[in-house]
Design an enzyme around this catalytic site. Structure first.
Site, PDB file in Angstrom:
ATOM      1  N   PHE A 125       0.853  -1.187   0.000  1.00  0.00           N
ATOM      2  CA  PHE A 125       0.000   0.000   0.000  1.00  0.00           C
ATOM      3  C   PHE A 125       0.896   1.247   0.000  1.00  0.00           C
ATOM      4  O   PHE A 125       1.867   1.310   0.759  1.00  0.00           O
ATOM      5  CB  PHE A 125      -0.919  -0.023   1.227  1.00  0.00           C
ATOM      6  CG  PHE A 125      -2.002   1.013   1.166  1.00  0.00           C
ATOM      7  CD1 PHE A 125      -3.122   0.810   0.368  1.00  0.00           C
ATOM      8  CD2 PHE A 125      -1.896   2.196   1.869  1.00  0.00           C
ATOM      9  CE1 PHE A 125      -4.113   1.777   0.283  1.00  0.00           C
ATOM     10  CE2 PHE A 125      -2.880   3.159   1.799  1.00  0.00           C
ATOM     11  CZ  PHE A 125      -4.001   2.949   1.004  1.00  0.00           C
ATOM     12  N   ASP A 194       0.936  -4.238   9.017  1.00  0.00           N
ATOM     13  CA  ASP A 194      -0.187  -3.350   8.741  1.00  0.00           C
ATOM     14  C   ASP A 194      -1.431  -4.234   8.580  1.00  0.00           C
ATOM     15  O   ASP A 194      -1.517  -5.052   7.656  1.00  0.00           O
ATOM     16  CB  ASP A 194       0.092  -2.546   7.465  1.00  0.00           C
ATOM     17  CG  ASP A 194      -0.986  -1.496   7.194  1.00  0.00           C
ATOM     18  OD1 ASP A 194      -2.133  -1.678   7.634  1.00  0.00           O
ATOM     19  OD2 ASP A 194      -0.671  -0.493   6.515  1.00  0.00           O
ATOM     20  N   ARG A 366     -12.449  -5.056  -7.738  1.00  0.00           N
ATOM     21  CA  ARG A 366     -12.276  -5.603  -6.396  1.00  0.00           C
ATOM     22  C   ARG A 366     -13.607  -5.637  -5.648  1.00  0.00           C
ATOM     23  O   ARG A 366     -14.365  -4.668  -5.681  1.00  0.00           O
ATOM     24  CB  ARG A 366     -11.278  -4.705  -5.669  1.00  0.00           C
ATOM     25  CG  ARG A 366     -10.827  -5.181  -4.329  1.00  0.00           C
ATOM     26  CD  ARG A 366      -9.804  -4.214  -3.759  1.00  0.00           C
ATOM     27  NE  ARG A 366     -10.442  -2.999  -3.267  1.00  0.00           N
ATOM     28  CZ  ARG A 366      -9.924  -2.190  -2.341  1.00  0.00           C
ATOM     29  NH1 ARG A 366      -8.737  -2.466  -1.827  1.00  0.00           N
ATOM     30  NH2 ARG A 366     -10.560  -1.127  -1.944  1.00  0.00           N
TER      31      ARG A 366
HETATM   32  C1  LIG Z   1      -6.481   1.762   4.084  1.00  0.00           C
HETATM   33  C2  LIG Z   1      -5.046   1.551   4.358  1.00  0.00           C
HETATM   34  C3  LIG Z   1      -4.284   2.529   4.993  1.00  0.00           C
HETATM   35  C4  LIG Z   1      -4.924   3.834   5.315  1.00  0.00           C
HETATM   36  O1  LIG Z   1      -4.096   4.791   5.823  1.00  0.00           O
HETATM   37  P1  LIG Z   1      -4.707   6.214   6.233  1.00  0.00           P
HETATM   38  O2  LIG Z   1      -3.640   6.859   6.981  1.00  0.00           O
HETATM   39  O3  LIG Z   1      -5.957   5.938   7.001  1.00  0.00           O
HETATM   40  O4  LIG Z   1      -5.072   6.921   4.970  1.00  0.00           O
HETATM   41  C5  LIG Z   1      -2.966   2.250   5.309  1.00  0.00           C
HETATM   42  N1  LIG Z   1      -2.417   1.052   4.962  1.00  0.00           N
HETATM   43  C6  LIG Z   1      -3.128   0.097   4.321  1.00  0.00           C
HETATM   44  C7  LIG Z   1      -2.492  -1.190   3.988  1.00  0.00           C
HETATM   45  C8  LIG Z   1      -4.453   0.334   3.985  1.00  0.00           C
HETATM   46  O5  LIG Z   1      -5.141  -0.592   3.337  1.00  0.00           O
END
Ligand SMILES: *Cc1c(COP(=O)(O)O)cnc(C)c1O
Length: 407
Positions: A125, A194, A366
């Site tokens: 991400f 994460d 998705r």
């Molecule tokens: C949705 C998501 C985020 C979101 O980060 P924000 O700081 O809330 O924008 C972070 N990491 C992953 C893997 C995600 O899917």
């Protein structure tokens, strides 16, 4: 055969079928995007009105104590803990996932003198990769990327931290948390998971996996609302040693002593930086209570049953649509992705039929299966709509062209 009758039979036998009533979902809409923005729990509106009019409007500043505002980050963290296999004092609800990533990557680097490499994978991400890059620009980190099957080989004596997203946002592929955590520890590295696409939908056991750090999102499967506060986890064995760089007053050992010098609060409390966002936390707490009340084992089992049924429907009705997600439900999260050269137009055509999934660049369609409110009938109807669109060639080509013109 994947008939509508079969879908209804599965719904009738679903132990979670009544949970859908706990959400405010528009009539006729099939919502397969709860992995991106969770639906609105019915209890949220009433709770928000109470916090705004009662606790803020009438209680005013007294509510920091009388309505327990000041302990909300710890209290909600403790409620998230059992969903991820953590102890209550190892989790805190605060800031965004992005900010928590920054704090924990920096903390991990500081605990690893002589090592600077943060290992992750290409296609992780973006915010995860950008946060490493930001620390690299400050001279604190060195980013190294290795494909999923080459991660273990890339774990050498320079790696300070392995940072991975447990369930991949595009493909739904789920990493083997226990194996990779062990491999990282064997190489002397720490691990940060994460859990944004995992928490609230799949079984997680940070304690059994011996994970060091984790972050996760409050507005996906936890239904905390747009931009809800996120959470952060630090294993208790690191509570003495870890230091995070956003040394704000709320993470101070005695914030109301107003001292000139910073001294970190014990444990995860030091992850706080500024004043907790009480309205956002109040909405998050309703979502967390709801998910905790249903329980992860039932949610995870239903998630797998939904995606298996959806896959069977696709195999029968749209056999030419290539799947991207791992076929083994134990190796993927609560979502399925498919590849189509006109995925964006297909997604728009489905949204026009009230089937809300999403598109991920360049050619991924998705579908997320939030198990608390998605039904087997939803799955059948979605694939039925997709089969009709594909058969008719009825693309929203104008929308596709409009997008191509602006990007
Ligand atoms: C949705 C998501 C985020 C979101 O980060 P924000 O700081 O809330 O924008 C972070 N990491 C992953 C893997 C995600 O899917």
């Amino acid at each position: 055969m994947t008939t509508l009758e079969e879908a209804r039979r599965l719904d009738a036998a679903d132990p979670l079928r009544a949970c859908r009533e706990l959400f405010e979902l528009p009539e006729g809409v099939i919502y397969l995007d709860g992995n991106s923005l969770g639906a609105l729990p019915k209890g949220t509106s009433a709770r928000m009105a109470e916090v705004v009019s009662g606790e803020w409007g009438k209680g005013l500043i007294r509510s920091w104590n009388e309505a327990d505002w000041i302990t909300a980050p710890q209290r909600i963290g403790a409620k998230i803990a059992p969903l991820i296999g953590a102890a209550p004092d190892e989790v805190i609800a605060c800031d965004s996932t992005s900010v928590n990533l920054f704090k924990l990557v920096a903390a991990a680097l500081q605990m690893q003198p002589g090592r600077k490499v943060v290992l992750s994978e290409p296609g992780n991400f973006p915010t995860d990769l950008y946060m490493i890059a930001g620390l690299e620009a400050q001279g604190l980190a060195e980013r190294r990327l290795a494909e999923a099957d080459a991660l273990e080989a890339a774990l050498d004596g320079d790696v300070a931290l392995l940072l991975l997203t447990h369930v991949h946002y595009k493909t739904g592929r789920m990493h083997d948390m226990a194996r990779l955590t062990r491999a990282a520890h064997d190489a002397g590295a720490l691990v940060l998971w994460d859990l944004s696409h995992s928490c609230g939908a799949v079984e997680l056991d940070l304690t059994a996996c011996n994970a060091d750090f984790a972050v996760g999102c409050g507005y996906k499967y936890l239904n905390g609302g747009p931009g809800a506060p996120a959470f952060a986890y630090v294993a208790r064995r690191h509570h003495e040693a870890f230091a995070q760089p956003l040394t704000g007053w709320m993470g101070h050992a005695a914030p109301f002593a107003f001292s000139d010098d910073y001294a970190p609060a014990p444990g995860v409390d030091r992850l706080l930086a500024g004043t907790p966002p009480i309205l956002g936390l109040a909405a998050l707490e309703v979502g967390v209570d709801l998910i905790a009340g249903i329980g992860i084992p039932a949610l995870a089992a239903k998630s797998r049953a939904l995606s298996e049924f959806f896959l069977n429907c696709v195999a029968e009705r749209c056999p030419d649509l290539p799947g991207v997600s791992p076929p083994d439900p134990m190796q993927r999260g609560s979502q399925l992705s498919f590849r189509h050269p006109e995925a964006y137009a297909l997604c728009q055509a489905l949204i026009a039929r009230d089937v809300i999934g999403d598109f991920r660049d360049p050619d991924i369609l998705r579908f997320g299966f939030a198990p608390a409110y998605v039904s087997f009938e939803d799955c059948w109807r979605s694939v039925d709509a997709m089969a009709q669109v594909l058969a008719s060639g009825e693309w929203d080509r104008d929308a596709f062209r409009a997008r191509a013109a602006v990007t």
